[in-house]
Write an enzyme that holds these catalytic residues in place. Structure first.
Site, mmCIF file in Angstrom:
data_model
loop_
_atom_site.group_PDB
_atom_site.id
_atom_site.type_symbol
_atom_site.label_atom_id
_atom_site.label_comp_id
_atom_site.label_asym_id
_atom_site.label_seq_id
_atom_site.Cartn_x
_atom_site.Cartn_y
_atom_site.Cartn_z
ATOM 1 N N LYS A 108 5.549 9.383 8.219
ATOM 2 C CA LYS A 108 5.414 8.829 9.580
ATOM 3 C C LYS A 108 6.497 9.357 10.543
ATOM 4 C CE LYS A 108 2.901 4.825 7.840
ATOM 5 N NZ LYS A 108 1.559 4.636 8.442
ATOM 6 N N ASP A 140 9.212 2.855 -1.302
ATOM 7 C CA ASP A 140 8.272 3.531 -0.415
ATOM 8 C C ASP A 140 8.682 3.183 1.021
ATOM 9 O OD1 ASP A 140 4.637 3.627 -0.020
ATOM 10 O OD2 ASP A 140 6.305 4.300 1.249
ATOM 11 N N TYR A 198 0.859 -1.187 0.000
ATOM 12 C CA TYR A 198 0.000 0.000 0.000
ATOM 13 C C TYR A 198 0.893 1.235 0.000
ATOM 14 C CZ TYR A 198 -3.328 3.495 1.859
ATOM 15 O OH TYR A 198 -4.109 4.614 2.054
#
Ligand code: KE4
Length: 426
Positions: free
Chosen positions: A265, A237, A142
Site C-alpha cells: 500500500k 502483516d 486478511y
C-alpha cells in the site's frame, strides 16, 4: 457521455462482477459503484461529475491524498527513462534502504508487487526456514488471497480450519489454525497441542480487515513470547499499518519486534508494490541465497518504487504523524458525538488515521464482536454519506483513512454530513 451506470453495464460484460477487486462492487452496502474520473488531494470525481471527500484512499495507500505533486513528478520522471527493465536499478536499493532504516527488525527486504505476494512469500519462507507446515492466523484478519490464508475456523470449535473460498483444498486449509483476535489463551492452546509443528503466527498488528480493531495491551507481546518459546516465527502483516500508524509501523507504535514483516500500500504511493523482510539469517533462505523460491517480473518496478520513495520522503517531515493523529481523532470524535446526539449505537475504533464506526453497542475487540454490527444500518449510512459527498469504505468491516490532504473544511464537511445522516438512520 457514458455515466457510471453505463460503465458498470459495460464492465460487467467483460470483467467478473464488473470490478477488478470484489469489494469495489458495493455488495457489502448494496447499490452499484460509481466510476471514477479523477482524484485530486482529498477528493474524487466520478464520471457523472459528482465530487466526494474520499476517506477510502484506495484502501490505505493514499496517505498523501490523490495525485500529490511530488509523487506524480517522480512517476513522470521515472517513466521518461523506461517503465521496467527486469534488471536491478539504484531506486530499488534506495527503497530497501528506506525500509530497513525505518524497521529495525528488517535487515534484508525483498520487493514484490502486492500485499498478497508479500504475505504468501513470508509464509513460504517461514515454512522453509522452520521445516514446519502449520500456520496460525486470526479470524477476521486478511492477508491477501494466497490459498493458505483463505481459511476460516472450522465449525463447532474444530481445531483445524476449513476453506474460506472455493478452490482451496481441504488438506491445505487444515494446515492453517485459526484463533480469535486478541485471544492469547486460544493461541496458547494451539501451541500446547501443535507447538512443535507451527511454522508461524501471522497477524495484522492492528486489524483493519474486520474493521479497525486494536490489539489489547499485552496481546502482541504475548504472541512474541509464545512464538519464541515454541520456535515459531511471528509475522506482522503491516500492509495497512506500515508507515500508516507510525513511520515505523505498528512494531514501532507497540514496541514489539516480529521475525518477518509484510508491507504494501503506502510504500507504493498508489502503484503496485509489496515487500517482505526480516533478519539477515531468515531472509538468507530466499533464492538466490537459499532454497525458498520467490520471483516476480515487475518486482521493484522503477515507477512504483519512485512513487513509493516520493511518498516516504513526504512522511519523514516533522509533525506528519501528529497531524494524522489529530485529524483521525477529530473525525472519530465527530462520528461519536453525532451518534450520541442521534441516539444511534456506534462504537468507533481508531488507531491514528485509520478508523471504523461499528453500528453496535459495546466494545469491538475481535471478529465475533465486530459481526454484532448492524450492516443494514451501515449500508444506509454509507449511501446517505455518499449522497452528501463523503466516500467511506463500502463495507462495515473495513477501515476509513484520513490523509494529509484532508483539510479542516473536509473534516467539517464529513462531521456535518454524519450529524445529518445519523439523525436520519436513528
Ligand atoms: P493486496 O494483494 O490487495 O495488495 O494486499 C493484500 C492485503 C494484505 N494484508 C492486509 C493487511 C491487507 O489489508 C491487504 C489488502 N486489503 C484489502 C482491503 N482492506 C484491499 C482491498 C481489496 O481487496 O480490493
Amino acid at each position: 457521455m457514458t455515466d457510471s451506470k453505463g460503465w458498470f453495464e459495460k464492465a460487467a460484460r467483460v470483467i467478473p462482477g464488473g470490478v477488478n477487486s470484489p469489494v469495489r462492487a458495493f455488495r457489502g452496502v448494496g447499490g452499484e459503484p460509481f466510476f471514477v474520473a479523477r482524484g485530486e488531494g482529498a477528493r474524487l470525481w466520478d464520471v457523472d461529475g459528482r465530487a466526494y471527500v474520499d476517506f477510502l484512499g484506495s484502501w490505505g495507500p493514499l496517505i498523501l491524498g490523490h495525485a500529490p505533486r511530488p509523487v506524480v513528478e517522480a512517476i513522470v520522471e521515472a517513466a521518461g527513462r523506461g517503465t521496467s527493465y527486469g534488471a536491478p536499478t539504484p531506486l530499488e536499493v534506495e527503497m530497501a534502504e528506506a525500509i530497513t532504516a525505518a524497521y529495525p527488525s528488517i535487515e534484508l527486504v525483498r520487493l514484490v508487487s502486492s500485499g498478497t505476494e508479500a504475505a504468501m512469500s513470508a509464509i513460504r519462507l517461514a515454512r522453509g526456514a522452520t521445516g514446519r507446515s502449520l500456520l496460525l492466523k486470526f479470524d477476521g484478519c486478511y492477508h491477501g488471497h494466497a490459498d493458505s490464508l483463505l481459511v476460516k475456523a472450522g465449525s463447532g470449535g474444530a481445531t483445524f480450519s476449513i476453506p474460506d473460498s472455493a478452490g482451496v483444498p481441504g488438506p491445505l486449509a487444515r494446515l492453517t489454525l485459526t484463533a480469535p483476535f486478541n485471544d492469547l489463551d486460544a493461541v496458547r492452546t494451539h501451541f500446547r497441542e501443535h507447538g512443535g509443528e507451527i511454522a508461524a503466527v501471522i497477524v495484522e498488528p492492528v486489524a483493519g480487515n474486520m474493521g479497525v480493531v486494536a490489539p489489547r495491551p499485552g496481546f502482541l507481546e504475548g504472541l512474541r513470547e509464545v512464538t519464541r518459546a515454541h520456535g515459531a516465527l511471528l509475522i506482522f502483516d503491516e500492509v495497512i499499518t506500515g508507515f500508516r500508524v507510525a513511520y515505523g509501523g505498528a512494531q514501532q507504535l507497540y514496541g514489539v519486534r516480529p521475525d518477518l514483516t509484510c508491507l504494501g500500500k503506502i510504500i507504493g504511493g498508489g502503484l503496485p508494490v509489496g515487500a517482505y523482510g526480516g533478519s539477515r539469517q531468515l531472509m538468507s533462505h530466499v533464492v538466490p541465497l537459499g532454497t525458498v523460491y520467490q520471483a516476480g517480473t515487475l518486482s521493484g518496478n522503477p515507477l512504483a518504487v519512485a512513487a513509493g520513495l516520493a511518498t516516504l520522503r513526504q512522511l519523514q517531515a516533522p509533525g506528519v504523524y501528529a497531524t494524522l493523529e489529530a485529524r483521525g481523532a477529530q473525525l472519530a470524535r465527530a462520528l461519536t458525538v453525532a451518534a450520541e446526539r442521534a441516539g444511534v449505537p456506534l462504537t468507533v475504533n481508531r488507531v491514528g488515521s485509520m478508523l471504523t464506526g461499528f453500528f453496535c453497542d459495546g466494545a469491538v475487540t475481535d471478529y465475533a464482536s465486530a459481526k454484532r454490527a448492524d450492516t443494514t444500518r451501515y449500508a444506509r449510512f454509507f449511501h446517505a454519506m455518499l449522497g452528501r459527498g463523503v466516500f467511506l469504505a463500502p463495507s462495515q468491516f473495513e477501515a476509513a483513512f484520513v490523509s494529509l490532504a484532508h483539510s479542516e473544511a473536509d473534516l467539517a464537511h464529513a462531521a456535518r454530513a454524519a450529524a445529518e445522516v445519523l439523525a436520519s438512520v436513528a
